[in-house]
Design a protein around this motif. Sequence first.
Motif, PDB file in Angstrom:
ATOM      1  N   LYS A  59      -0.849 -11.464   6.738  1.00  0.00           N
ATOM      2  CA  LYS A  59      -0.422 -12.714   7.341  1.00  0.00           C
ATOM      3  C   LYS A  59       0.693 -13.352   6.523  1.00  0.00           C
ATOM      4  CE  LYS A  59      -2.281 -17.031   9.207  1.00  0.00           C
ATOM      5  NZ  LYS A  59      -3.503 -17.858   9.383  1.00  0.00           N
ATOM      6  N   LYS A  60       0.559 -13.293   5.211  1.00  0.00           N
ATOM      7  CA  LYS A  60       1.583 -13.853   4.344  1.00  0.00           C
ATOM      8  C   LYS A  60       2.894 -13.072   4.447  1.00  0.00           C
ATOM      9  CE  LYS A  60      -1.727 -15.621   0.937  1.00  0.00           C
ATOM     10  NZ  LYS A  60      -2.185 -15.537  -0.466  1.00  0.00           N
ATOM     11  N   LEU A  61       2.758 -11.745   4.619  1.00  0.00           N
ATOM     12  CA  LEU A  61       3.947 -10.886   4.703  1.00  0.00           C
ATOM     13  C   LEU A  61       4.499 -10.790   6.120  1.00  0.00           C
ATOM     14  CD1 LEU A  61       2.743  -7.924   2.440  1.00  0.00           C
ATOM     15  CD2 LEU A  61       4.340  -9.745   1.817  1.00  0.00           C
ATOM     16  N   ARG A  62       3.791 -11.405   7.071  1.00  0.00           N
ATOM     17  CA  ARG A  62       4.183 -11.378   8.474  1.00  0.00           C
ATOM     18  C   ARG A  62       4.288  -9.937   9.002  1.00  0.00           C
ATOM     19  NH1 ARG A  62       8.731 -16.236   9.043  1.00  0.00           N
ATOM     20  NH2 ARG A  62       7.382 -17.924   8.252  1.00  0.00           N
ATOM     21  N   MET A  63       3.256  -9.186   8.710  1.00  0.00           N
ATOM     22  CA  MET A  63       3.180  -7.797   9.172  1.00  0.00           C
ATOM     23  C   MET A  63       1.862  -7.570   9.903  1.00  0.00           C
ATOM     24  SD  MET A  63       4.602  -5.545   5.975  1.00  0.00           S
ATOM     25  CE  MET A  63       6.279  -5.684   5.392  1.00  0.00           C
TER      26      MET A  63
ATOM     27  N   GLY B  88       5.052   6.754  -0.403  1.00  0.00           N
ATOM     28  CA  GLY B  88       5.394   6.320   0.938  1.00  0.00           C
ATOM     29  C   GLY B  88       4.812   4.990   1.347  1.00  0.00           C
ATOM     30  N   LEU B  89       5.368   4.445   2.417  1.00  0.00           N
ATOM     31  CA  LEU B  89       4.913   3.196   3.015  1.00  0.00           C
ATOM     32  C   LEU B  89       4.710   3.426   4.504  1.00  0.00           C
ATOM     33  CD1 LEU B  89       7.510   0.711   1.475  1.00  0.00           C
ATOM     34  CD2 LEU B  89       5.099   0.843   0.846  1.00  0.00           C
ATOM     35  N   ASN B  90       3.585   2.932   5.030  1.00  0.00           N
ATOM     36  CA  ASN B  90       3.361   2.897   6.467  1.00  0.00           C
ATOM     37  C   ASN B  90       3.250   1.424   6.856  1.00  0.00           C
ATOM     38  OD1 ASN B  90       3.215   5.707   6.693  1.00  0.00           O
ATOM     39  ND2 ASN B  90       1.037   5.713   6.228  1.00  0.00           N
ATOM     40  N   LEU B  91       4.199   0.942   7.609  1.00  0.00           N
ATOM     41  CA  LEU B  91       4.177  -0.492   7.936  1.00  0.00           C
ATOM     42  C   LEU B  91       4.520  -0.734   9.399  1.00  0.00           C
ATOM     43  CD1 LEU B  91       7.432  -1.451   8.013  1.00  0.00           C
ATOM     44  CD2 LEU B  91       7.149  -1.088   5.559  1.00  0.00           C
ATOM     45  N   THR B  92       3.947  -1.799   9.915  1.00  0.00           N
ATOM     46  CA  THR B  92       4.209  -2.230  11.294  1.00  0.00           C
ATOM     47  C   THR B  92       4.450  -3.733  11.297  1.00  0.00           C
ATOM     48  OG1 THR B  92       2.693  -0.515  12.137  1.00  0.00           O
ATOM     49  CG2 THR B  92       3.297  -2.294  13.648  1.00  0.00           C
ATOM     50  N   PHE B  93       5.584  -4.124  11.859  1.00  0.00           N
ATOM     51  CA  PHE B  93       5.899  -5.571  11.914  1.00  0.00           C
ATOM     52  C   PHE B  93       5.299  -6.187  13.176  1.00  0.00           C
ATOM     53  CE2 PHE B  93       9.215  -3.843   9.177  1.00  0.00           C
ATOM     54  CZ  PHE B  93       9.171  -4.753   8.127  1.00  0.00           C
TER      55      PHE B  93
ATOM     56  N   ILE C 259      -5.239  23.747  -4.561  1.00  0.00           N
ATOM     57  CA  ILE C 259      -5.327  22.349  -4.142  1.00  0.00           C
ATOM     58  C   ILE C 259      -4.102  22.096  -3.275  1.00  0.00           C
ATOM     59  CG2 ILE C 259      -5.388  19.944  -4.880  1.00  0.00           C
ATOM     60  CD1 ILE C 259      -6.593  20.840  -7.503  1.00  0.00           C
ATOM     61  N   ARG C 260      -4.324  21.917  -1.989  1.00  0.00           N
ATOM     62  CA  ARG C 260      -3.191  21.786  -1.063  1.00  0.00           C
ATOM     63  C   ARG C 260      -2.621  20.378  -1.026  1.00  0.00           C
ATOM     64  NH1 ARG C 260      -4.335  24.604   4.642  1.00  0.00           N
ATOM     65  NH2 ARG C 260      -5.952  23.009   4.721  1.00  0.00           N
ATOM     66  N   ASN C 261      -3.520  19.384  -1.153  1.00  0.00           N
ATOM     67  CA  ASN C 261      -3.007  18.027  -0.997  1.00  0.00           C
ATOM     68  C   ASN C 261      -3.937  17.021  -1.675  1.00  0.00           C
ATOM     69  OD1 ASN C 261      -0.661  16.892   0.737  1.00  0.00           O
ATOM     70  ND2 ASN C 261      -2.295  15.382   0.956  1.00  0.00           N
ATOM     71  N   ILE C 262      -3.345  16.066  -2.363  1.00  0.00           N
ATOM     72  CA  ILE C 262      -4.071  14.929  -2.935  1.00  0.00           C
ATOM     73  C   ILE C 262      -3.321  13.670  -2.535  1.00  0.00           C
ATOM     74  CG2 ILE C 262      -4.924  13.809  -5.029  1.00  0.00           C
ATOM     75  CD1 ILE C 262      -4.846  16.493  -6.435  1.00  0.00           C
ATOM     76  N   GLN C 263      -4.047  12.704  -1.988  1.00  0.00           N
ATOM     77  CA  GLN C 263      -3.389  11.463  -1.577  1.00  0.00           C
ATOM     78  C   GLN C 263      -4.246  10.258  -1.964  1.00  0.00           C
ATOM     79  OE1 GLN C 263      -2.325   9.504   2.653  1.00  0.00           O
ATOM     80  NE2 GLN C 263      -1.021  11.264   2.140  1.00  0.00           N
ATOM     81  N   LEU C 264      -3.603   9.303  -2.593  1.00  0.00           N
ATOM     82  CA  LEU C 264      -4.242   8.038  -2.959  1.00  0.00           C
ATOM     83  C   LEU C 264      -3.488   6.918  -2.258  1.00  0.00           C
ATOM     84  CD1 LEU C 264      -6.234   6.355  -4.690  1.00  0.00           C
ATOM     85  CD2 LEU C 264      -4.483   6.361  -6.495  1.00  0.00           C
ATOM     86  N   GLY C 265      -4.225   6.076  -1.514  1.00  0.00           N
ATOM     87  CA  GLY C 265      -3.561   5.029  -0.758  1.00  0.00           C
ATOM     88  C   GLY C 265      -4.272   3.691  -0.848  1.00  0.00           C
ATOM     89  N   TYR C 266      -3.549   2.663  -0.466  1.00  0.00           N
ATOM     90  CA  TYR C 266      -4.109   1.308  -0.421  1.00  0.00           C
ATOM     91  C   TYR C 266      -3.631   0.635   0.857  1.00  0.00           C
ATOM     92  CZ  TYR C 266      -5.258  -3.510  -1.629  1.00  0.00           C
ATOM     93  OH  TYR C 266      -5.784  -4.785  -1.618  1.00  0.00           O
ATOM     94  N   THR C 267      -4.580   0.081   1.624  1.00  0.00           N
ATOM     95  CA  THR C 267      -4.279  -0.608   2.863  1.00  0.00           C
ATOM     96  C   THR C 267      -4.457  -2.113   2.655  1.00  0.00           C
ATOM     97  OG1 THR C 267      -5.054   1.294   4.169  1.00  0.00           O
ATOM     98  CG2 THR C 267      -4.842  -0.823   5.307  1.00  0.00           C
ATOM     99  N   PHE C 268      -3.415  -2.851   2.896  1.00  0.00           N
ATOM    100  CA  PHE C 268      -3.466  -4.290   2.666  1.00  0.00           C
ATOM    101  C   PHE C 268      -4.364  -4.973   3.711  1.00  0.00           C
ATOM    102  CE2 PHE C 268       0.168  -3.058   0.269  1.00  0.00           C
ATOM    103  CZ  PHE C 268       0.276  -3.990  -0.755  1.00  0.00           C
ATOM    104  N   GLY C 269      -5.074  -6.018   3.260  1.00  0.00           N
ATOM    105  CA  GLY C 269      -5.976  -6.750   4.122  1.00  0.00           C
ATOM    106  C   GLY C 269      -5.276  -7.778   4.994  1.00  0.00           C
ATOM    107  N   ALA C 270      -6.054  -8.384   5.874  1.00  0.00           N
ATOM    108  CA  ALA C 270      -5.493  -9.313   6.860  1.00  0.00           C
ATOM    109  C   ALA C 270      -4.826 -10.523   6.217  1.00  0.00           C
ATOM    110  CB  ALA C 270      -6.597  -9.758   7.816  1.00  0.00           C
ATOM    111  N   ASP C 271      -5.396 -11.062   5.145  1.00  0.00           N
ATOM    112  CA  ASP C 271      -4.821 -12.244   4.497  1.00  0.00           C
ATOM    113  C   ASP C 271      -3.428 -11.959   3.950  1.00  0.00           C
ATOM    114  OD1 ASP C 271      -7.104 -13.601   5.113  1.00  0.00           O
ATOM    115  OD2 ASP C 271      -8.043 -13.298   3.135  1.00  0.00           O
ATOM    116  N   MET C 272      -3.276 -10.829   3.281  1.00  0.00           N
ATOM    117  CA  MET C 272      -1.973 -10.467   2.733  1.00  0.00           C
ATOM    118  C   MET C 272      -0.967 -10.160   3.843  1.00  0.00           C
ATOM    119  SD  MET C 272      -0.009 -10.134   0.157  1.00  0.00           S
ATOM    120  CE  MET C 272      -1.177 -10.210  -1.223  1.00  0.00           C
TER     121      MET C 272
END
Length: 363
Positions: free
Chosen positions: A306-310, A358-363, A291-304
């Motif tokens: 907007k609140k986080l200004r991201m 990890g975090l992937n974010l764009t302001f 098993i080379r790689n396992i990744q579990l992620g969550y992508t925040f929706g547009a409403d959240m």
Amino acid sequence: PVLLNTSNAVFADNIIPGYEIAYLPNPNLRWEKIEAWEAGLEAYFLKNRLNFEGVYYKKKTKDLLAEIPGIAGTRPGLGNLGSMENKGVELTLSWNDKIGSEWRYGVSGNLTTIKNKVLYLYQEGYNITTGTSGLPEMSYTQAGYPIGYFYGYKVEGIYQNQAEIDAAKNTLGAKPGDLKFKDVNGDGQITTADRTMIGNPTPDFTYGLSVNVGYKNFDLSVDMMGVYGNEIYRTWNLYAWSQFNYLEARMDRWHGEGTSNTEPIMANNRNINRGSTPSDYFIEDGSFFRIRNIQLGYTFGADMLKKLRMRSLRVYINAQNPKTWKNNTGYSPEIGGSAIAFGIDANPYPIPAVYTFGLNLTF
């Protein structure tokens, strides 16, 4: 020319390196030539949810560059010594679909076969032999065989008493408790002429499997791969002074007539059992699945967002190389080496399992 640092000299307070050429010059040296062709098919079915790709390839390399051993006391040379052929198939099958409006998934698999053969090498009967530091040569490259195949004696048991040795007309100095080699050429005695191909470090095929699943803003991906049909030559436990423990199989060692027909006597002065005589006693199955790689992620929706200004935000946890199923006794089944000497297991540092957040974010 390529230079090697082979010695040093001291002048005053300075250490001056000394160099010599790595290879004897060869005015007739030329580039390798490759002739290759392939035929493939790509098809989509069921509204492009099912995809198939298949390729047959054949590649011939001429004027192979290889090292020519030098005369005693001289540097080796480089020459165009022969030709080699690789052929096989590459297959890929994938499926991508959705279940309702919230679930999505995809499955993909691939398989690659390879058949390797040296077609010609300098002249009839010529071979290139390579080993590892302090050990006899066990990797051979010869016309009609796979490149870098393992060469040595085939083991067919353990000598139980002197009478067996006398009957076999053994000329390798075996004693009771030592490995019994097969009389390959059938001349009634064990000699160097009984050495033969005992393993191939090139796998029959490699394969991979990937699965990805998504539910709303969650995503999960798993990437797996495997290798099948290759052999590994074990060298990491051949020395009495080694820091490694003995293999568990040595608990069943020969310690008297009839006690074992698979594991030789444990005696440091019996070199025939300790690697000075290459044999398939040291050959191990190199097949593995990882098993080379396992990744579990969550992508925040547009409403959240907007609140986080991201503009975008995704968080994930990742496991790299968390599990490997293997058959060899060393730390890792992935053994490197050179173009003509590979699959020799001197117990390289194992591939680590790495767990990250990890975090992937764009302001």
